[in-house]
Scaffold this motif. Sequence first.
Motif, short mmCIF file in Angstrom:
data_model
loop_
_atom_site.label_atom_id
_atom_site.label_comp_id
_atom_site.label_asym_id
_atom_site.label_seq_id
_atom_site.Cartn_x
_atom_site.Cartn_y
_atom_site.Cartn_z
N VAL A 141 52.72 4.60 35.76
CA VAL A 141 53.10 5.21 34.47
C VAL A 141 52.56 6.46 34.18
O VAL A 141 51.45 6.35 33.91
N THR A 142 53.17 7.69 34.55
CA THR A 142 52.69 9.06 34.00
C THR A 142 52.82 9.23 32.42
O THR A 142 53.65 8.53 31.84
N GLY A 143 51.92 9.93 31.98
CA GLY A 143 51.89 9.84 30.50
C GLY A 143 51.77 8.87 29.87
O GLY A 143 52.28 8.65 28.64
N ALA A 144 50.92 7.91 30.28
CA ALA A 144 50.60 6.72 29.63
C ALA A 144 50.10 6.81 28.46
O ALA A 144 50.02 5.71 27.74
N SER A 145 49.26 7.80 28.16
CA SER A 145 48.62 7.82 26.75
C SER A 145 49.58 8.57 25.83
O SER A 145 49.36 8.40 24.40
N GLY A 146 50.75 8.90 26.08
CA GLY A 146 51.57 9.43 24.91
C GLY A 146 52.53 8.56 24.25
O GLY A 146 52.29 7.13 24.40
N ALA A 147 53.28 8.68 23.26
CA ALA A 147 53.93 7.70 22.28
C ALA A 147 54.98 6.85 23.19
O ALA A 147 54.98 5.58 22.77
N LEU A 148 55.55 7.52 24.07
CA LEU A 148 56.62 6.55 24.91
C LEU A 148 55.86 6.04 26.03
O LEU A 148 55.95 4.78 26.09
N GLY A 149 54.89 6.75 26.64
CA GLY A 149 54.41 6.03 27.84
C GLY A 149 53.47 4.76 27.40
O GLY A 149 53.27 3.93 28.04
N SER A 150 52.86 4.84 26.35
CA SER A 150 51.96 3.75 25.86
C SER A 150 52.90 2.59 25.80
O SER A 150 52.48 1.30 25.83
N VAL A 151 54.19 2.80 25.08
CA VAL A 151 54.94 1.71 24.66
C VAL A 151 55.52 0.99 26.12
O VAL A 151 55.66 -0.26 26.46
N VAL A 152 55.82 1.97 27.15
CA VAL A 152 56.35 1.38 28.48
C VAL A 152 55.12 0.45 29.06
O VAL A 152 55.53 -0.44 29.77
N GLY A 157 54.61 -9.12 32.72
CA GLY A 157 54.00 -9.59 34.08
C GLY A 157 53.62 -8.53 35.04
O GLY A 157 53.25 -8.92 36.18
N ALA A 158 54.04 -7.26 34.85
CA ALA A 158 53.81 -6.24 35.80
C ALA A 158 52.16 -5.84 35.67
O ALA A 158 51.49 -6.18 34.92
N ARG A 159 51.97 -5.39 36.97
CA ARG A 159 50.60 -4.73 36.85
C ARG A 159 50.69 -3.07 37.06
O ARG A 159 51.68 -2.86 37.62
N VAL A 160 49.97 -2.52 36.25
CA VAL A 160 50.15 -1.15 35.68
C VAL A 160 49.12 -0.29 35.92
O VAL A 160 47.77 -0.66 35.70
N ALA A 161 49.17 1.04 36.77
CA ALA A 161 48.41 1.95 37.06
C ALA A 161 48.93 3.03 35.70
O ALA A 161 49.89 3.52 35.92
N SER A 162 47.88 3.29 34.77
CA SER A 162 48.30 4.08 33.70
C SER A 162 47.67 5.65 34.12
O SER A 162 46.46 5.65 34.22
N LEU A 163 48.41 6.52 34.02
CA LEU A 163 48.18 7.79 34.29
C LEU A 163 48.05 8.70 32.99
O LEU A 163 49.56 8.72 32.43
N LEU A 221 43.75 5.85 35.03
CA LEU A 221 43.31 6.84 35.76
C LEU A 221 43.48 8.27 34.65
O LEU A 221 44.69 8.76 34.78
N GLY A 222 42.33 8.48 34.28
CA GLY A 222 42.56 9.54 33.20
C GLY A 222 42.38 11.02 33.66
O GLY A 222 41.90 11.30 34.68
N HIS A 223 42.59 12.14 33.00
CA HIS A 223 42.61 13.39 33.07
C HIS A 223 43.08 13.68 34.63
O HIS A 223 42.45 14.61 35.30
N VAL A 224 44.32 13.30 35.04
CA VAL A 224 44.94 13.75 36.24
C VAL A 224 46.00 14.78 35.82
O VAL A 224 46.73 14.62 35.00
N ASP A 225 45.53 15.87 36.36
CA ASP A 225 46.73 17.07 36.42
C ASP A 225 47.75 17.03 37.45
O ASP A 225 47.84 17.38 38.46
N LEU A 226 48.90 16.38 37.00
CA LEU A 226 49.89 16.16 37.78
C LEU A 226 50.74 17.57 38.24
O LEU A 226 51.76 17.65 39.16
#
Length: 225
Positions: A8-19, A27-33, A48-53
């Motif tokens: 999930v990209t944008g995982a720290s945002g309002a939508l990404g964090s909910v996703v 039951g999923a395993r998640v890599a949060s960007l 995975l923080g501070h990734v400039d996509l």
Amino acid sequence: MDGKVIVVTGASGALGSVVVKAALAKGARVASLGQTAPAAAVANRIELGHVDLTDPIQAKKAMDAAHAHFGKLDALINVAGAFAFETVAEGDPKTWQRMFALNLTTALNASRSAIPYLAASPSGRIVNIGATGALQAGAGMGAYAASKAGVHRLTEALAAEWKGKITVNAVLPSIIDTATNRASMPDADFAKWVTPEELAGVILFLASDAASGITGALIPVPGRV
């Protein structure tokens, strides 16, 4: 979703964090960007923080790290993005560059980097975030709508190129009910807006095995607007 590995990209945002939260609950395993500093990796999640996509090299390193941690990738959810409201004539040309970089280039680089891993999955999925506002741009929406229209075309092109191997779809929200949007439009009727939870439900359906027959779709999720 049980056992699926989702990025999930944008995982720290309002939508990404909910996703992320909803995916973990299923039951999923998640890599949060996201833009926050990475926390310690746990069995079902790596941050995975501070990734400039907007940088294809950083995007590839992030996907490689997610794959190395989990051993596979099943789905990529491209939430990272931004919004700007300004007229074409009076606005700054740099806004157009920023909107295309944050909304379209991030999805492009993340998708290109994840595709080799997704193609190896029996149920590879890409889900992008488009916008109903990109179907017909209103005043002040030029740069944002153009960049999201690019996401729509990217979705269709990838779906055609990877048909039978990876499904690629996009959800098209209207106004998402977030604290930022409420602050910028305090007189609006918030009850009409689509909630992050409603949108996450559609996103995760498209990332699931149940959506195997859907690809190249641009699915409006307008809430009650």
